[in-house]
Design an enzyme around this catalytic site. Structure first.
Site, mmCIF file in Angstrom:
data_model
loop_
_atom_site.group_PDB
_atom_site.id
_atom_site.type_symbol
_atom_site.label_atom_id
_atom_site.label_comp_id
_atom_site.label_asym_id
_atom_site.label_seq_id
_atom_site.Cartn_x
_atom_site.Cartn_y
_atom_site.Cartn_z
ATOM 1 N N SER A 187 0.832 -1.202 0.000
ATOM 2 C CA SER A 187 0.000 0.000 0.000
ATOM 3 C C SER A 187 0.863 1.247 0.000
ATOM 4 O O SER A 187 2.023 1.219 0.414
ATOM 5 C CB SER A 187 -0.886 0.015 1.251
ATOM 6 O OG SER A 187 -0.067 0.236 2.380
ATOM 7 N N LYS A 188 0.249 2.307 -0.470
ATOM 8 C CA LYS A 188 0.965 3.583 -0.527
ATOM 9 C C LYS A 188 1.370 3.993 0.888
ATOM 10 O O LYS A 188 2.460 4.508 1.106
ATOM 11 C CB LYS A 188 0.037 4.628 -1.156
ATOM 12 C CG LYS A 188 0.699 5.961 -1.261
ATOM 13 C CD LYS A 188 0.018 6.855 -2.259
ATOM 14 C CE LYS A 188 0.826 8.113 -2.409
ATOM 15 N NZ LYS A 188 0.262 9.253 -1.771
ATOM 16 N N ARG A 189 0.467 3.724 1.845
ATOM 17 C CA ARG A 189 0.716 4.142 3.214
ATOM 18 C C ARG A 189 1.986 3.482 3.780
ATOM 19 O O ARG A 189 2.822 4.121 4.380
ATOM 20 C CB ARG A 189 -0.489 3.783 4.092
ATOM 21 C CG ARG A 189 -0.476 4.447 5.456
ATOM 22 C CD ARG A 189 -1.885 4.506 5.994
ATOM 23 N NE ARG A 189 -2.410 3.170 6.236
ATOM 24 C CZ ARG A 189 -2.277 2.516 7.385
ATOM 25 N NH1 ARG A 189 -1.649 3.084 8.389
ATOM 26 N NH2 ARG A 189 -2.788 1.320 7.543
ATOM 27 N N HIS A 190 2.122 2.196 3.532
ATOM 28 C CA HIS A 190 3.287 1.492 4.073
ATOM 29 C C HIS A 190 4.502 1.508 3.162
ATOM 30 O O HIS A 190 5.630 1.432 3.628
ATOM 31 C CB HIS A 190 2.942 0.021 4.364
ATOM 32 C CG HIS A 190 2.077 -0.148 5.565
ATOM 33 N ND1 HIS A 190 0.847 -0.754 5.500
ATOM 34 C CD2 HIS A 190 2.253 0.246 6.841
ATOM 35 C CE1 HIS A 190 0.313 -0.741 6.700
ATOM 36 N NE2 HIS A 190 1.129 -0.135 7.516
ATOM 37 N N GLY A 195 4.913 3.606 0.207
ATOM 38 C CA GLY A 195 5.209 4.852 -0.511
ATOM 39 C C GLY A 195 5.307 4.667 -2.013
ATOM 40 O O GLY A 195 4.483 3.976 -2.628
#
Ligand code: GLU
Length: 511
Positions: free
Chosen positions: A279-282, A284
């Site tokens: 994920s983008k959150r984890h 980037g």
């Protein structure tokens, strides 16, 4: 052909797998990728697009690109462009779109807002949907109470049977209603998933009657997607398994609309080595397709890597082109288990493609990474030869910048530790002096011929291996490792070789 159906039953009904994919593929396969432009093109979306594309090509069908852009707040044109650019870079071509001249644009849901409303109104008139006047505050309050009572949050259906007076009072207050679709409970929604097999979802787990059109008149994903997949005559929906509960909701909508649902295939998600969803959150930029373009990955490598990530061709092939993938793709061989994103494996694919794609293409792609150098110092042919000798050791093309720097440097800086350990040796001085004498004999342009001269120096002095090659490499490039020595000498040319060997000799202590 039999299609997945919603069945009103408390017992899941079994259906033989062969009714679905594989044996009974319809004549006109129509599949799609339907990203929401609320973020950049994600690796997972690219893999889903690829599987749909491969499936379409394999069955001589049509691959459609539709932007699910109804979320006005989160949708952004820069994301749309990023998705278009990413798919184009990967060479995943879609076959249809509004005719605007030039390449097809994607279809956009925002162009059909009225149509979704019309369909929702039909559901209301048939008693399958209703107006919901609940305000966001009321809904929050309801959820808080449910939480306090320890239950799951769900819509309790309070507007389903609203009295005429209550409705009139809401209208008087000018409350703008949303439209909710009635979710029948309890029942089991079952389908045979082309990838996951039999799936059964209890409709009681779907959160109650669902909003299909928001109070601002914009259709919600689960509704618009059904209307679109019907309008666009999709025969198969291949998407991430995070949509399994959405599929259950959507099957209820197909049933309410009196239509046959497409086939569904849910692809397992992509995880990292710690089993966290990519994920983008984890992670980037590591999930952003464009990062791989910028960093010098080959689109052919990324496509090959993504294709085989959750699918193994029956032929056992690991390296294959997009066109070969189209010939071999088989949904029944797509894995049920999560895929693990393995950057080392991607590097392995990338290195392979850097070494095997045509040299002219790699040179073209390498040019942006050589932009900081004065390329006019070499002919086009020589630049190609520089790329040719360096590509053997590259995993990503961006590595060519530091690797090729010495070819363009005006003077070579030999690190102090190499000066101390290497140039201080008597043999190094002898090798470099002899090589300088022989510079005139070097057949520049002939890689093997240049290497033969170095070897003749070694023979004459009785020096070989590291003692022979390292001082030469250090003098020419400032390092003891690098591309083929003969190619280095041959490409650097007489003037550079001479002046670099002279400079290195000046650093050798007089013994
Ligand atoms: N807009 C949805 C997404 O981006 C599409 C899911 C689907 O393929 O139906 O996840």
């Amino acid at each position: 052909m039999r299609r997945a159906q919603v069945r009103l039953t408390s017992e899941p009904v079994k259906m033989p797998a062969e009714w679905y994919f594989g044996k009974h593929v319809p004549d006109q396969v129509r599949v799609r990728i339907a990203p929401s432009p609320t973020g950049n093109l994600h690796l997972g979306t690219a893999r889903t697009a690829l599987y749909n594309y491969l499936y379409a090509r394999r069955h001589h069908g049509t691959f459609v690109f539709r932007l699910e852009d109804t979320d006005e707040e989160r949708s952004d044109e820069t994301f749309t462009q990023d998705i278009i650019d990413g798919l184009t870079w990967l060479d995943i071509k879609w076959d249809e779109g509004p005719d605007i001249g030039g390449p097809f644009a994607p279809y956009r849901q925002t162009e059909k807002i009225d149509h979704y409303n019309n369909v929702a109104n039909q559901l209301i008139s048939r008693g399958l949907a209703y107006l919901c006047f609940c305000s966001p505050d009321e809904l929050n309050e309801m959820r808080e109470e449910q939480k306090e009572q320890g239950g799951l949050t769900r819509y309790d259906g309070r507007c389903r049977h609203i009295s005429a007076e209550k409705r009139a009072s809401h209208e008087e207050q000018e409350r703008i209603p949303s439209i909710r679709f009635i979710v029948d409970e309890p029942r089991v929604i079952s389908w045979h998933d082309a990838i996951k097999g039999e799936i059964n979802i209890d409709s009681s787990d779907l959160g109650g009657d669902m909003v299909i059109v928001k109070s601002n008149g914009v259709a919600i994903y689960n509704f618009a997607v059904v209307v679109d997949d019907l309008d666009m005559k999709m025969t198969h929906v291949i998407r991430g398994e995070d949509h399994i509960h959405n599929t259950a909701k959507q099957l209820l909508l197909y049933e309410a609309l009196g239509k046959t649902a497409p086939e569904f295939g849910h692809v397992a998600l992509i995880f990292d080595h710690e089993r966290r969803k990519l994920s983008k959150r984890h992670h980037g930029e590591a999930v952003h397709i464009d990062k791989y373009r910028r960093d010098g990955y080959m689109p052919e490598a990324l496509v090959n890597y993504l294709a085989q990530m959750s699918w193994s061709p029956a032929e056992g092939k690991e390296i294959f082109t997009l066109a070969e993938g189209c010939e071999m793709f088989d949904l029944s061989r797509v894995s049920k288990s999560p895929a693990i994103f393995d950057i080392q494996k991607l590097h392995w694919f990338n290195g392979h493609y850097i070494r095997h794609l045509p040299l002219t293409l790699i040179t073209e792609r390498a040019k942006p990474f050589l932009a900081s150098f004065d390329l006019s110092a070499y002919s086009h042919h020589e630049i190609e030869q520089i790329v040719a000798c360096l590509r053997e050791s590259l995993t990503v093309l961006s590595e060519i910048t530091p690797a090729s720097k010495f070819f363009f440097d005006k003077a070579i800086v030999i690190p102090q530790d190499l000066q101390d350990s290497l140039l201080s040796k008597q043999s190094s001085r002898s090798v470099l002096s002899k090589l300088l004498e022989k510079t005139k004999l070097m057949p520049f342009g002939d890689h093997a011929g240049c290497k033969a001269i170095v070897d003749s120096v070694g023979k004459e002095l009785g020096v070989k291996g590291k003692d022979l090659y390292w001082p030469v490499r250090a003098a020419l490039s400032g390092a003891t490792q690098g591309p083929d020595l003969g190619s280095m000498i041959s490409l650097l040319g007489e003037a550079r070789v001479k002046s670099r060997v002279e400079s290195a000799l000046a650093l050798c202590p007089q013994l």
